[in-house]
Design a protein around this motif. Structure first.
Motif, short mmCIF file in Angstrom:
data_model
loop_
_atom_site.label_atom_id
_atom_site.label_comp_id
_atom_site.label_asym_id
_atom_site.label_seq_id
_atom_site.Cartn_x
_atom_site.Cartn_y
_atom_site.Cartn_z
N SER A 219 77.40 17.05 -13.38
CA SER A 219 77.53 15.70 -13.90
C SER A 219 77.76 14.69 -12.79
O SER A 219 78.15 15.06 -11.69
N ASN A 220 77.51 13.44 -13.13
CA ASN A 220 77.67 12.32 -12.18
C ASN A 220 76.78 12.52 -10.96
O ASN A 220 77.24 12.87 -9.87
N ILE A 221 75.51 12.30 -11.19
CA ILE A 221 74.49 12.59 -10.18
C ILE A 221 73.66 11.33 -9.95
O ILE A 221 73.19 10.70 -10.91
N VAL A 222 73.47 10.97 -8.70
CA VAL A 222 72.57 9.86 -8.36
C VAL A 222 71.52 10.38 -7.39
O VAL A 222 71.84 11.05 -6.41
N CYS A 245 72.58 18.55 -17.58
CA CYS A 245 73.37 17.64 -16.75
C CYS A 245 73.70 16.36 -17.53
O CYS A 245 72.90 15.89 -18.33
N SER A 246 74.87 15.79 -17.25
CA SER A 246 75.30 14.54 -17.89
C SER A 246 75.53 13.46 -16.85
O SER A 246 76.00 13.76 -15.76
N HIS A 247 75.23 12.25 -17.23
CA HIS A 247 75.47 11.09 -16.36
C HIS A 247 74.66 11.20 -15.07
O HIS A 247 75.19 11.56 -14.01
N VAL A 248 73.39 10.92 -15.22
CA VAL A 248 72.45 11.05 -14.11
C VAL A 248 71.73 9.72 -13.93
O VAL A 248 71.33 9.09 -14.91
N ARG A 249 71.59 9.29 -12.70
CA ARG A 249 70.83 8.07 -12.40
C ARG A 249 69.79 8.40 -11.34
O ARG A 249 70.13 8.83 -10.24
N ILE A 250 68.54 8.17 -11.71
CA ILE A 250 67.43 8.41 -10.78
C ILE A 250 66.77 7.06 -10.57
O ILE A 250 66.29 6.45 -11.53
N GLU A 251 66.78 6.55 -9.34
CA GLU A 251 66.15 5.24 -9.18
C GLU A 251 65.48 5.06 -7.82
O GLU A 251 65.81 5.71 -6.84
N ASP A 252 64.47 4.19 -7.83
CA ASP A 252 63.73 3.85 -6.62
C ASP A 252 63.17 5.09 -5.93
O ASP A 252 63.29 5.24 -4.71
N CYS A 253 62.58 5.96 -6.71
CA CYS A 253 61.97 7.15 -6.11
C CYS A 253 60.45 7.07 -6.20
O CYS A 253 59.90 6.46 -7.13
N TYR A 254 59.80 7.67 -5.23
CA TYR A 254 58.33 7.71 -5.18
C TYR A 254 57.95 9.19 -5.15
O TYR A 254 58.35 9.92 -4.24
N ILE A 255 57.21 9.61 -6.14
CA ILE A 255 56.96 11.05 -6.29
C ILE A 255 55.48 11.32 -6.49
O ILE A 255 54.84 10.72 -7.36
N VAL A 256 54.92 12.20 -5.67
CA VAL A 256 53.56 12.71 -5.87
C VAL A 256 53.72 14.21 -6.10
O VAL A 256 54.32 14.90 -5.27
N SER A 257 53.22 14.70 -7.23
CA SER A 257 53.59 16.06 -7.61
C SER A 257 52.44 16.81 -8.27
O SER A 257 51.57 16.21 -8.89
N GLY A 258 52.51 18.13 -8.16
CA GLY A 258 51.58 18.99 -8.89
C GLY A 258 52.05 19.28 -10.30
O GLY A 258 51.39 20.02 -11.03
N ASP A 259 53.21 18.75 -10.66
CA ASP A 259 53.74 18.95 -12.02
C ASP A 259 54.43 17.66 -12.43
O ASP A 259 54.07 16.59 -11.94
N ASP A 260 55.43 17.73 -13.32
CA ASP A 260 56.08 16.51 -13.77
C ASP A 260 56.84 15.82 -12.62
O ASP A 260 57.49 16.49 -11.83
N PRO A 278 73.96 20.33 -23.13
CA PRO A 278 72.87 19.35 -23.17
C PRO A 278 72.66 18.60 -21.86
O PRO A 278 73.51 18.63 -20.97
N SER A 279 71.53 17.94 -21.77
CA SER A 279 71.32 16.90 -20.76
C SER A 279 71.47 15.57 -21.47
O SER A 279 70.80 15.33 -22.49
N GLN A 280 72.34 14.70 -20.98
CA GLN A 280 72.56 13.45 -21.69
C GLN A 280 73.04 12.33 -20.77
O GLN A 280 73.58 12.59 -19.71
N HIS A 281 72.85 11.12 -21.25
CA HIS A 281 73.22 9.91 -20.51
C HIS A 281 72.50 9.88 -19.16
O HIS A 281 73.10 9.99 -18.09
N ILE A 282 71.20 9.74 -19.26
CA ILE A 282 70.34 9.82 -18.07
C ILE A 282 69.53 8.53 -17.96
O ILE A 282 68.91 8.08 -18.93
N VAL A 283 69.59 7.92 -16.79
CA VAL A 283 68.84 6.69 -16.53
C VAL A 283 67.79 6.97 -15.47
O VAL A 283 68.11 7.56 -14.43
#
Ligand SMILES: *[C@@H]1O[C@H](CO)[C@@H](O)[C@H](O)[C@H]1NC(C)=O
Ligand SMILES: *[C@@H]1O[C@H](CO)[C@@H](O)[C@H](O)[C@H]1NC(C)=O
Ligand SMILES: *[C@@H]1O[C@H](CO)[C@@H](O)[C@H](O)[C@H]1NC(C)=O
Ligand SMILES: *[C@@H]1O[C@H](CO)[C@@H](O)[C@H](O)[C@H]1NC(C)=O
Ligand SMILES: *[C@@H]1O[C@H](CO)[C@@H](O)[C@H](O)[C@H]1NC(C)=O
Ligand SMILES: *[C@@H]1O[C@H](CO)[C@@H](O)[C@H](O)[C@H]1NC(C)=O
Length: 482
Positions: A219-222, A245-260, A278-283
């Motif tokens: 939890s608490n992941i940036v 995971c709970s309370h996750v913030r994913i921001e300003d990322c650039y991703i080129v991928s062979g999957d999701d 569960p996975s919850q509270h994800i931005v």
């Protein structure tokens, strides 16, 4: 002001460069940046040491597995209560290594010209237990290779740098995987398990053997300002996969991928149902994604602990298979609910909206046919998509339709006109009049204005960062290891 200072800075850099040349090349002293440097993190560290102090050799061919492990081992003395925490500095150079684990109150900092290279010697990769919420490895039954950078039961971990690189050198893993030559499931580039407060920023991740960033039971992941690159046909090279995971913030990322590019998960069928995390509270915001064979953001397919409260905003994709996709199946159980998507600009794709209720992939044949997932309260709005093959392919579960779907303010421009731009089965919902092409009949319930989007702020958005200063360690001195 910066301009006035630059001649002096330049002189300092020159001095630093010549000093390090005298100190010898073996330690690959930082060619620049000597003196005080700064970075942002939830907390700063009292102690700093360089990988070079632990016998590290940044020549791209010498194994540094022992150096990384002894560095972390040595620095873990500061990870306790009142220890002040420690930073391991990875200087410029190419640092080949097998998997190693991190410790608590710890920062792994990469110089901009530092490259951590994943070892291609398979004997360097320990075999670890499968995840309890999966019951087996994802590729193969049984155990799995450790992740290049791992850690379990940690608190306060920072992995950052001035855009330094971690290169998994995945090509050999991909070809062994494709030809069925691997006995165990591939390792990930990073996996942090049972951990709290994880901050990953300003890095470039290349060619992971499989998933790139995998926080699990944490939890608490940036994850911020990370570039992730893998060939668009490399197998399972998902970008960022928060899993139970709970309370996750994913921001300003650039991703080129062979999957999701991002895949939110929570365990697999009966194993995930039993583990029930569960996975919850994800931005997710300001994500740019290239994923021609997969989704920009996937929810599932492993979602048996449940997925709830996902907020995605300002998403850009160039060439992807679909936007925010829900993948589930009978046997998964649990739920995907309260998913809010606002602001997507998508160019070239097969389906803007895709939901799949019969995703065929089970850990074994012991899954419960009565474990029917609930999918509800899913909102998509402010979407502009061009180069679209089909606007939507929405396939719920017979007898358990996906409900509460809301779609507003969408313009999808198809590459050629179709009789059925939306195909829908077992879904129910509403749409506003500004959706073109017009949605399928089950989504034509009238809706005025915007779809729901939470107005509250999640605690992970209030995580305060500190400006941390550190002295670039001079090589060959201080810290001590061996
Ligand atoms: C990432 O790097 C940028 C540019 O160097 C810097 O402005 C930003 O503060 C860094 N972010 C973090 C979290 O260190
Ligand atoms: C890293 O931690 C995992 C999980 O606790 C453990 O299974 C593995 O053996 C550790 N690896 C090393 C190299 O210590
Ligand atoms: C890590 O945390 C998990 C979950 O709290 C716990 O079950 C496990 O025993 C812990 N492992 C160690 C080595 O402390
Ligand atoms: C980091 O490096 C990658 C790969 O070289 C590059 O594409 C990206 O623009 C860089 N990011 C920053 C913030 O400099
Ligand atoms: C859907 O989400 C909104 C916004 O959070 C919430 O108010 C509402 O209760 C949810 N509806 C259902 C059926 O869960
Ligand atoms: C519709 O979406 C577009 C593109 O995201 C946005 O610029 C516009 O403000 C939205 N319109 C409304 C009424 O929200």
């Amino acid at each position: 002001m910066a301009l006035d200072a630059s001649p002096i800075l330049h002189l300092l850099l020159l001095l630093a460069a010549s000093a390090s040349a005298v100190a010898g090349r073996r330690h690959s002293a930082p060619a620049s940046g000597a003196g005080q440097s700064m970075y942002l993190a939830p907390s700063c560290r009292a102690h700093t040491a360089s990988l070079a102090d632990f016998g590290g050799v940044g020549d791209g061919t010498t194994s540094n597995t022992a150096a990384f492990r002894s560095a972390v081992d040595h620095l873990s003395q500061y990870s306790g209560e009142g220890g002040g925490g420690a930073m391991l500095y990875v200087p410029a150079g190419k640092w080949l290594t097998g998997p190693f684990n991190l410790t608590s109150h710890f920062t792994l900092f990469l110089h901009s010209d530092a490259v951590i290279l994943g070892s291609q010697d398979i004997s360097e990769w320990p075999i670890i237990d499968p995840l309890p919420s999966y019951g087996r490895g994802r590729d193969r039954i049984g155990g799995r290779y450790a992740s290049l950078i791992g850690g379990s039961n940690l608190t306060d971990v920072v992995i950052t740098g001035n855009n330094g690189t971690i290169d998994g050198q995945g090509a050999t893993w991909w070809s062994k995987f494709k030809s069925g030559k691997l006995k165990y499931t591939r390792g990930y580039l990073m996996e942090l398990m049972h951990s709290d407060t994880i901050f990953i920023s300003n890095l470039t991740l290349l060619n992971s053997p499989a998933w790139n960033i995998h926080p699990v039971y944490s939890s608490n992941i940036v994850v911020q300002g990370v570039t992730i690159l893998a060939p668009t046909h490399s197998p399972n090279t998902d970008g960022i996969n928060p899993d139970s995971c709970s309370h996750v913030r994913i921001e300003d990322c650039y991703i080129v991928s062979g999957d999701d590019c991002v895949a939110i998960k929570s365990g697999w069928d009966e194993y995930g149902i039993t583990y029930a995390m569960p996975s919850q509270h994800i931005v997710v915001r300001r994500l740019t994604c290239v994923s021609p064979t997969s989704a920009v953001i996937a929810l599932g397919s492993e979602m048996s602990g449940g997925i709830q409260d996902v907020r995605a905003e300002d998403i850009v994709a160039v060439d992807s298979e679909s936007g925010v996709r829900i993948k589930t199946a009978v046997g998964r159980g649990a739920y995907v609910k309260d998913v809010f998507v606002r602001g997507m600009t998508l160019t070239t794709m097969k389906w803007v909206f895709w939901m799949t209720g019969n995703y065929k992939s089970h850990p074994d044949d012991k899954y419960d046919p009565n474990a029917v997932p609930v999918v509800e309260n899913i909102s998509y709005q402010d979407v502009v998509a061009t180069g679209v093959t089909t606007a939507a392919r929405l396939e719920g579960i017979q007898g358990a339709p996906f409900k509460g779907i809301c779609i507003a303010n969408v313009t999808a421009t198809l590459t050629k006109s179709r009789k059925y731009p939306w195909t829908c089965t077992d879904v129910e919902g509403v749409s506003s009049s500004d959706v073109t092409p017009a949605p399928c009949q089950p989504l034509q319930g009238a809706h005025d204005g915007a779809c729901p989007f939470p107005t509250d702020t999640l605690p992970i958005d209030q995580l305060t960062l500190q400006q941390c200063a550190y002295d670039v360690p001079s090589t060959g001195t201080g810290g001590g290891g061996n």
